[in-house]
Write a protein that holds these residues in place. Sequence first.
Motif, short mmCIF file in Angstrom:
data_model
loop_
_atom_site.label_atom_id
_atom_site.label_comp_id
_atom_site.label_asym_id
_atom_site.label_seq_id
_atom_site.Cartn_x
_atom_site.Cartn_y
_atom_site.Cartn_z
N TYR A 176 55.05 -4.00 39.36
CA TYR A 176 55.25 -4.32 37.95
C TYR A 176 56.61 -4.97 37.74
O TYR A 176 56.78 -5.91 36.96
CB TYR A 176 55.15 -3.06 37.09
N GLY A 177 57.61 -4.45 38.46
CA GLY A 177 58.95 -5.03 38.36
C GLY A 177 59.00 -6.45 38.90
O GLY A 177 59.70 -7.31 38.36
N VAL A 178 58.26 -6.70 39.97
CA VAL A 178 58.20 -8.05 40.54
C VAL A 178 57.54 -9.00 39.54
O VAL A 178 58.04 -10.11 39.28
CB VAL A 178 57.43 -8.05 41.87
N ALA A 179 56.43 -8.57 38.97
CA ALA A 179 55.70 -9.41 38.02
C ALA A 179 56.55 -9.72 36.79
O ALA A 179 56.60 -10.87 36.32
CB ALA A 179 54.40 -8.72 37.61
N PHE A 180 57.21 -8.70 36.26
CA PHE A 180 58.09 -8.92 35.12
C PHE A 180 59.17 -9.94 35.46
O PHE A 180 59.45 -10.87 34.69
CB PHE A 180 58.75 -7.62 34.67
N SER A 181 59.78 -9.78 36.62
CA SER A 181 60.87 -10.68 37.01
C SER A 181 60.39 -12.11 37.13
O SER A 181 61.08 -13.06 36.71
CB SER A 181 61.46 -10.21 38.34
#
Length: 672
Positions: free
Chosen positions: A198-203
């Motif tokens: 999720y953090g990768v996608a947000f970034s």
Amino acid sequence: MRKSKFVLTAVSAALLAIACGGGTPPGAGNPPGTERPVDPAVLAAQPKASNTPMDEIVTQQLLPTIEHLFDQVRAQGLDTELQGVKVFAPNSGDKFLPGKVAIGFSYLLLNASPSDARYQTYLDGYRAISDMTINVTNETWGIYYYLSALWKLKKAGHLDGENPAVSAATLDKLKTRLDWRTFVNPDYSLINLPTNYYGVAFSVARLRYLLGWEGPEASEALLQKMINHYKTFSAFGFSDETDGSGRFDRYSILLIGEIVQRLIETDMQVSPEDLAALKGWLRQSVDVIKLRLNPAGNGIDYGRSLSAYADTSFAEVLSAAAHMNVLTAEEKDIAYAFATRITAKYTEFWYDAETGSLNMWDKGRRTDGYRGKARILGENLSLSHQLLYTNNLWKLSGHAQKPPVSTRAFIDYLDTLPRTALTRFAGFDGQSATYDRGLVTYRDGLRIISLPVVNGAATYHRTNPYFAIPYSYNMLSGVADTQWPQLQPMFTLADTSTGTPQALIPAAYQKNLRTQESADGKVLRVSYEQDAMDRVTGTGSGGSPFKDKRITSTTTYTFEPGQITREDTYTPDGALSLSKIEMEFGSFSDGVSTSGDKRFSYASGDVYAFEVEGLRDCTVADVRGDANYNTPVGALKTSIRCSTPAQTFSTPLTIKWLLKYHSPGVASLAPH
């Protein structure tokens, strides 16, 4: 390697500081008695550059390693080979490589100026490499890394003008290919990925917005998705790597640091409520890390994907916490001192000057298949990136170009930390349907011992880096992707009618986890129960934990200075036919002798005695040549293997072991 602004230089003043624990040498400035001398064993355990400014280590030691790889990739192109690995081969298995190449090599440009002798070489080389790798597989993390590099280069003016770092044609292709939609559904759910993505996608979405490639809607939605996951599956503020199955490991502590780092990187503003929540979670990770501060720069010691990432994960969290003012002024100074040790350890231990590469795979070291040697170039660059960007945050606070606090001051601070702690991850509500997940910490001087009770979910529950056993750097370790029964028994049932014999281990169903500390804090007792075993082979075992209620257990650990005891009582549900019970103790210690009755002593190493009760036969094996005993930091030397042959198991069985080690064992904190 060609000479450049990053060429290594002698730092005689820094070496003098190291020799004296970071302070001025006696008789050379400090009034006598102003600072107590540091135990020589501590000085031997810490990296040589521990008291050198972090930025100096980065500039003079880390950046030249990136330049060396840059020159090699420019010269060899898609045929680049590192230690026998063709890194860009279609079957290399490194699906993040172009992004890691982009972020890693970007630092050569970002740390140079147009007047530098090699500036044009960096610019032309970067453009050629980006053109060359445009059709190489690049997924998820690789997408994020590439976008992060582009954003940094754009802000520095390297994507504009007549001579940009990335050609217009390649940039146009990247605009299409670097997209969060390749691994996230339209409803913003992940496509078969752990929750840290999720953090990768947000970034990815946020950086695309900053580059002008899309609006802000996706990044805002994905940020909320990420925060909501924390609120739903992180009862105590630590990320479950699953949707509630209970896997808590390195990423459970690291993820909030990564999230905050992405907010800092992209200048993302969040609501006061969300900001307070993020800071609260960040503080909880800091509190876990504080208990693990040590002179050697060692990071987390259990779970998957360790090696150098065990150390850098702590550096990422601490730099984010410092930037967000989650730390006190004193904590910032100590965190910077520890981060400097992590950086120094990377250049002195993890980087192998003989091969010109990071080493996580050879000379007795091993990591999990996820970080196999096929990823050798990408791992060199992504680890360097983590140290470089955290150094940049310390520079913003005015720390990175100053020497850290002296070793004496650092050690004195460690003496103020609690001796014991129980960090709760999930459960602890007294309901049988919810199992307890937590991390017990015991500090014996400068020796940190971890007891994780974390499950592992998926396939990891059966591997010994996730067992509920003690871990401590260079003394007690698991081995990535292996299932041999380190310090806990495995029961193999005799019934083979279903094909593969069924093996049960006490690994996944802990509840009523309790700790009790003595009044002086020196003795810690830990207890828990299991209402079932974890079936790891045979019918039904599959990938995730499989609950087998034919055996239940109670476990008690006693930690005291220089000694650990574990006692289990296993109770069968009726008579069971067992083909064997087995348990091992793989150790860094050597020179094993026995006094009979399953009592063993070691001539060298931190552990000097080991005793077993409840199993019939024990033998000693030399395991130095067996890759299944290679830990992240080096090879285990011996294994004591205990077993009981076929029997009918119908009454409670108690199995006990006692381990004695040299306390505090400071010198062995450093890798062997």
